[in-house]
Design an enzyme around this catalytic site. Structure first.
Site, PDB file in Angstrom:
ATOM      1  N   ILE A 117      16.819  22.739 -28.936  1.00 50.37           N
ATOM      2  CA  ILE A 117      18.037  22.085 -29.423  1.00 50.37           C
ATOM      3  C   ILE A 117      17.854  20.568 -29.464  1.00 50.37           C
ATOM      4  CG2 ILE A 117      19.077  22.012 -27.106  1.00 50.37           C
ATOM      5  CD1 ILE A 117      20.968  22.455 -30.447  1.00 50.37           C
ATOM      6  N   ALA A 118      17.103  20.025 -28.525  1.00 48.36           N
ATOM      7  CA  ALA A 118      16.844  18.582 -28.518  1.00 48.36           C
ATOM      8  C   ALA A 118      15.964  18.172 -29.688  1.00 48.36           C
ATOM      9  CB  ALA A 118      16.187  18.172 -27.198  1.00 48.36           C
ATOM     10  N   CYS A 121      11.784  19.111 -23.588  1.00 47.45           N
ATOM     11  CA  CYS A 121      11.486  19.300 -25.016  1.00 47.45           C
ATOM     12  C   CYS A 121      12.137  20.577 -25.540  1.00 47.45           C
ATOM     13  CB  CYS A 121       9.977  19.348 -25.237  1.00 47.45           C
ATOM     14  SG  CYS A 121       9.117  17.852 -24.702  1.00 47.45           S
ATOM     15  N   ALA A 122      13.362  20.829 -25.141  1.00 46.49           N
ATOM     16  CA  ALA A 122      14.079  22.026 -25.576  1.00 46.49           C
ATOM     17  C   ALA A 122      14.256  22.030 -27.088  1.00 46.49           C
ATOM     18  CB  ALA A 122      15.439  22.106 -24.888  1.00 46.49           C
ATOM     19  N   LYS A 173      25.827  22.020 -23.051  1.00 47.16           N
ATOM     20  CA  LYS A 173      26.735  23.072 -22.592  1.00 47.16           C
ATOM     21  C   LYS A 173      25.937  24.304 -22.171  1.00 47.16           C
ATOM     22  CE  LYS A 173      25.535  25.589 -25.949  1.00 47.16           C
ATOM     23  NZ  LYS A 173      24.808  26.849 -25.631  1.00 47.16           N
ATOM     24  N   HIS A 216      21.072  21.889 -14.786  1.00 53.92           N
ATOM     25  CA  HIS A 216      22.026  20.867 -15.228  1.00 53.92           C
ATOM     26  C   HIS A 216      22.590  20.064 -14.060  1.00 53.92           C
ATOM     27  CE1 HIS A 216      22.995  22.957 -19.333  1.00 53.92           C
ATOM     28  NE2 HIS A 216      21.729  22.606 -19.201  1.00 53.92           N
ATOM     29  N   ARG A 265       7.537  18.153 -18.243  1.00 53.93           N
ATOM     30  CA  ARG A 265       6.720  18.387 -17.047  1.00 53.93           C
ATOM     31  C   ARG A 265       5.229  18.262 -17.363  1.00 53.93           C
ATOM     32  NH1 ARG A 265       9.290  24.048 -15.604  1.00 53.93           N
ATOM     33  NH2 ARG A 265       9.149  24.097 -17.880  1.00 53.93           N
TER      34      ARG A 265
END
Length: 332
Positions: free
Chosen positions: A16-17, A13-14, A99, A81, A39
């Site tokens: 940027i997402a 759930c970053a 990235k 990553h 998580r």
């Protein structure tokens, strides 16, 4: 029947997402986000409900076992990553990885090989490259609009140093300004010049308050024909994200080179100055569309995964130069 949409699962759930990538995918006619994992089951369920995503999983493994998920987007901290790209590939999922794709060119190569071995696609999420203005910039350069290229200067700086808990300030998690924003000027110069650098020199400073990650880096990346990219990237400086391409007869300036609302470019030549504007396409939608096109039709990816390895080679060299105070040659 040909599948109409690429079905995505998102690992984590970053920010940027949540703010950019998922909304961009949801605008697309070629993509559908059907699952989200965290998580924490509670966090996954709450976030999925807010974004209108049907399935929520309390672990990344559960999402990868979902047979309806065709591809995964990985916005996890940088040190994760490699692991989750390889695990996704082993589960038969195509991967769009945020990235920088990895912490080194060696890691990136492992990821590319793992995906190739399982027959799934892998792309690095440089969304800005998918906007038509970069196609136009490359066209102008190739057509000699500003004459022979003499140099490129790019910046990407911001200041959130007060946020000491930010993942960007975890050295073991792949924190630092080169990984976070320095990767953009490097990738842009490689795209525009259509060539790979031969050497890099970088200087910068770290901060003990921020786990000794690089807080600002200034660099010179040497390309063939003695063309240089000069750049600076920072997480503890006034905000800028600019690009200038200097030619023998003119220049191209981009004020919001990588992020921002203004998608125009300024072209300055002896014949006059002009601003070229572009439609306000969402680059995150365009990025997802290009990926979906490759998966659904078998068309080649717009940017092949070997490009990500090449970009990491330059970042490796910049980090090595900063640590050693030496010019580092970049092996191909």
């Amino acid at each position: 029947m040909t599948q109409q949409k690429l079905r995505w699962g998102v690992l984590g759930c970053a920010d940027i997402a949540i703010r950019k990538v998922i909304p961009g995918m949801q605008k697309s006619q070629k993509n559908s986000v059907i699952a989200l994992a965290s998580r924490s089951q509670e966090k996954a369920a709450a976030t999925a409900a807010r974004l209108g995503i049907a399935r929520a999983y309390g672990s990344y493994e559960e999402l990868l076992r979902d047979p309806d998920v065709d591809a995964v987007y990985i916005p996890l901290p940088n040190h994760l990553h490699k692991e989750w790209t390889i695990r996704a590939a082993q589960a038969g999922k195509h991967v769009l990885c945020e990235k920088p794709i990895a912490l080194s060119a060696a890691e990136a190569r492992e990821m590319v090989e793992a995906c190739a071995n399982r027959g799934v696609l892998l792309a690095e999420a440089f969304m800005y490259r998918h906007h038509p203005r970069y196609e136009r910039i490359v066209q102008l350069v190739r057509n000699g609009e500003i004459g022979a290229i003499r140099g490129i200067h790019a910046t990407f700086t911001f200041n959130n140093a007060a946020d000491l808990g930010n993942v960007r300030y975890r050295r073991d998690w792949g924190g630092g300004s080169l990984y976070d924003v320095g990767c953009y000027p490097i990738s842009a110069a490689r795209l525009i010049l259509g060539d790979e650098p031969v050497a890099a020199t970088a200087v910068g400073f770290t901060s003990s308050q921020h786990d000794d990650v690089d807080m600002m880096v200034s660099g010179l990346v040497e390309f063939p024909k003695r063309i240089g990219l000069t750049f600076d990237c920072a997480m503890w400086a006034a905000p800028r994200n600019t690009l200038e391409i200097l030619g023998s007869d003119g220049r191209i300036e981009v004020v919001n080179a990588f992020v921002g609302e203004d998608m125009s470019i300024q072209v300055i030549t002896p014949r006059g100055e002009r601003v070229e504007a572009f439609p306000s396409f969402d680059p995150y939608t365009l990025q997802a569309d290009d990926f979906a096109e490759a998966v659904l039709t078998g068309a080649p990816l717009r940017f092949q995964p070997v490009d990500a390895i090449a970009n990491m080679r330059v970042i490796d060299a910049c980090l090595q130069s900063m640590a050693s105070c030496q010019r580092i040659e970049i092996a191909k």
